[in-house]
Design an enzyme around this catalytic site. Sequence first.
Site, PDB file in Angstrom:
ATOM      1  N   LYS A  19       0.728  -1.322   0.052  1.00  0.00           N
ATOM      2  CA  LYS A  19       0.056  -0.005   0.017  1.00  0.00           C
ATOM      3  C   LYS A  19       0.798   1.324   0.057  1.00  0.00           C
ATOM      4  O   LYS A  19       0.415   2.112  -0.695  1.00  0.00           O
ATOM      5  CB  LYS A  19      -0.934   0.021   1.199  1.00  0.00           C
ATOM      6  CG  LYS A  19      -1.643   1.128   1.311  1.00  0.00           C
ATOM      7  CD  LYS A  19      -2.942   0.793   2.099  1.00  0.00           C
ATOM      8  CE  LYS A  19      -3.088   0.845   3.584  1.00  0.00           C
ATOM      9  NZ  LYS A  19      -2.782   2.171   4.114  1.00  0.00           N
ATOM     10  N   ARG A 119      -8.593  12.337  12.528  1.00  0.00           N
ATOM     11  CA  ARG A 119      -7.144  12.037  12.588  1.00  0.00           C
ATOM     12  C   ARG A 119      -6.210  13.225  12.782  1.00  0.00           C
ATOM     13  O   ARG A 119      -6.555  14.114  12.022  1.00  0.00           O
ATOM     14  CB  ARG A 119      -6.464  10.951  11.564  1.00  0.00           C
ATOM     15  CG  ARG A 119      -7.448   9.774  11.627  1.00  0.00           C
ATOM     16  CD  ARG A 119      -7.061   8.747  10.822  1.00  0.00           C
ATOM     17  NE  ARG A 119      -5.798   8.293  11.074  1.00  0.00           N
ATOM     18  CZ  ARG A 119      -4.973   7.451  10.114  1.00  0.00           C
ATOM     19  NH1 ARG A 119      -5.595   6.801   9.049  1.00  0.00           N
ATOM     20  NH2 ARG A 119      -3.773   7.032  10.495  1.00  0.00           N
ATOM     21  N   ASP A 312       1.465  -1.366  11.565  1.00  0.00           N
ATOM     22  CA  ASP A 312       0.135  -1.971  11.239  1.00  0.00           C
ATOM     23  C   ASP A 312      -0.081  -3.231  11.376  1.00  0.00           C
ATOM     24  O   ASP A 312      -1.067  -3.579  11.272  1.00  0.00           O
ATOM     25  CB  ASP A 312       0.338  -1.552   9.703  1.00  0.00           C
ATOM     26  CG  ASP A 312       0.072  -0.075   9.473  1.00  0.00           C
ATOM     27  OD1 ASP A 312      -0.101   0.724  10.232  1.00  0.00           O
ATOM     28  OD2 ASP A 312       0.586   0.213   8.243  1.00  0.00           O
ATOM     29  N   LYS A 339      -4.568   5.783  14.661  1.00  0.00           N
ATOM     30  CA  LYS A 339      -4.744   5.029  13.492  1.00  0.00           C
ATOM     31  C   LYS A 339      -6.284   5.136  12.749  1.00  0.00           C
ATOM     32  O   LYS A 339      -7.129   5.861  13.390  1.00  0.00           O
ATOM     33  CB  LYS A 339      -4.330   3.453  13.489  1.00  0.00           C
ATOM     34  CG  LYS A 339      -2.962   3.516  13.786  1.00  0.00           C
ATOM     35  CD  LYS A 339      -2.094   3.839  12.526  1.00  0.00           C
ATOM     36  CE  LYS A 339      -0.529   3.762  12.810  1.00  0.00           C
ATOM     37  NZ  LYS A 339       0.132   4.653  11.940  1.00  0.00           N
ATOM     38  N   ARG A 385      -7.735  -3.212   9.355  1.00  0.00           N
ATOM     39  CA  ARG A 385      -6.807  -4.227   9.974  1.00  0.00           C
ATOM     40  C   ARG A 385      -7.502  -4.901  10.838  1.00  0.00           C
ATOM     41  O   ARG A 385      -7.256  -6.079  11.396  1.00  0.00           O
ATOM     42  CB  ARG A 385      -5.546  -3.574  10.282  1.00  0.00           C
ATOM     43  CG  ARG A 385      -4.854  -2.758   8.914  1.00  0.00           C
ATOM     44  CD  ARG A 385      -3.662  -2.675   9.332  1.00  0.00           C
ATOM     45  NE  ARG A 385      -2.933  -1.864   8.027  1.00  0.00           N
ATOM     46  CZ  ARG A 385      -2.746  -2.544   6.881  1.00  0.00           C
ATOM     47  NH1 ARG A 385      -2.993  -3.742   6.798  1.00  0.00           N
ATOM     48  NH2 ARG A 385      -2.133  -1.507   5.823  1.00  0.00           N
TER      49      ARG A 385
HETATM   50  C1  S3P Z   1       2.162   4.667   6.215  1.00  0.00           C
HETATM   51  C2  S3P Z   1       2.885   5.078   7.316  1.00  0.00           C
HETATM   52  C3  S3P Z   1       2.342   4.693   8.615  1.00  0.00           C
HETATM   53  C4  S3P Z   1       1.281   3.573   8.463  1.00  0.00           C
HETATM   54  C5  S3P Z   1       0.399   3.609   7.431  1.00  0.00           C
HETATM   55  C6  S3P Z   1       0.980   3.840   6.001  1.00  0.00           C
HETATM   56  C7  S3P Z   1       2.889   5.206   4.887  1.00  0.00           C
HETATM   57  O1  S3P Z   1       1.661   5.667   9.313  1.00  0.00           O
HETATM   58  O2  S3P Z   1       0.707   3.148   9.780  1.00  0.00           O
HETATM   59  O3  S3P Z   1      -0.403   2.536   7.459  1.00  0.00           O
HETATM   60  O4  S3P Z   1       2.713   4.681   3.944  1.00  0.00           O
HETATM   61  O5  S3P Z   1       3.846   6.209   4.860  1.00  0.00           O
HETATM   62  P1  S3P Z   1       2.563   6.789  10.407  1.00  0.00           P
HETATM   63  O6  S3P Z   1       3.401   7.605   9.367  1.00  0.00           O
HETATM   64  O7  S3P Z   1       1.244   7.496  10.764  1.00  0.00           O
HETATM   65  O8  S3P Z   1       3.119   5.969  11.392  1.00  0.00           O
END
Ligand code: S3P
Length: 424
Positions: A19, A119, A312, A339, A385
């Site tokens: 992703k 958020r 995650d 999250k 999730r």
């Molecule tokens: C992500 C960073 C993470 C992760 C999210 C995807 C990214 O979040 O939890 O699912 O692609 O940069 P955070 O930057 O808030 O830790």
Amino acid sequence: MIIKRVKNLSGEINIPGDKSISHRSVMLGSLAKGDTIVHGFLQGADCLSSISCFRAMGIDIENENDKVIIHGRGLHGLKKPDSVLDVGNSGTTIRLMSGILAAQGFDVEVDGDASIRKRPMGRIMTPLSLMGADIKSKNDNGCAPLLISGRNLKGIHYDSPVASAQVKSGVLFAGLYAEDETSVTEPYVSRNHTELMLKDFGADIITSGKTVTVKPAEELYARRIDVPGDISSAAYFIAAGLITEGSEIKIKNVGINPTRDGMIEVCRMMGADMDVDEIDNGSAEPVADITVRTSSLKGCVIGGELIPRLIDEIPAIAIMACFADGQTVIKDAAELKVKETNRIDTIVNNLKAMGADIEATEDGMIINGGRALHGAVIDSKLDHRIAMSFAIAGLNADGETEIVGSECVDISFPDFFEKLRKMW
Ligand code: S3P
């Protein structure tokens, strides 16, 4: 979705594309000159939100099967969208894109769904404002909708209070447009896909320990991108194979970037029977086939620098901990509260409903393994999730487990239930 206990799980599976890398391929491809071809793009709702936002800014993006072609228009080729940019459920889209929008020659409003509107966006607004950006929370509550007015930006050094790849990446994207160099230091290193991809696209970027520095860019150059399978999606099948009796599952082509491989380390700490066979792909993003077999797991302590490397995967790890001997402590993970849902609460409340011995703490949870789980009605709160992790729990619980809102798996793993069903 109703889930019942299964006898065992077996088979081979290809999981969907990563992703994080899929989002970044849309953004970098849009800002590069030329055609970026992406193989293995994740067709989940979150990444489709990134595509629709950049289409709304005039980028021609073809999306057929697993192949996405982005006809990039260069660093200064975005156009003002006709309406509000809608990021849906995607925190990655809004935070990364904010860094780009802060430097464009137009004003935009960016909004998302009910979860996005709760958020925290202050974490990206603060560093971007220090760079001279004009970025505001429309309702003055530190959340979306955001109002962003493009400005000339200056380079900064930012000491980020959180290990967040979204914050780091948003600042680095803004840094491409700044007058001088920009650097970000994190308390712990978060996923580094942005750094690796920016380098591939021709940016001048250097990582030294916990600090990343990017120089202003004149041009980015289109690339071919092969997106590895997402270790965060593999996590459900890893957990399922380890805790379900008589099981063996091979998960193919999983990205094992060292900034993302904390789950593998935890599986080893817990005594998992697991093979990680690295495939030589000549890429900065290493991949492996991962085989897991039913294992007698033992509890462990998870905290510190490991947390950003598996943030995650904590919902899936919490399920594993219920099937382990002894206590598992997850700490230093207060980020779970911001999250898609407050994941400390959603994990703890739902596992309690299934009969687990689990307590929430300020920055994580404590799980005493070994207590049998029973079916329950699980409110996913539309957190993908949570829905997938509790499906795995349900396969190993007495009676029926009902996952309410199970369609939210579409965010990151649209055919999750079909793939799972093929394993029994
Ligand atoms: C992500 C960073 C993470 C992760 C999210 C995807 C990214 O979040 O939890 O699912 O692609 O940069 P955070 O930057 O808030 O830790």
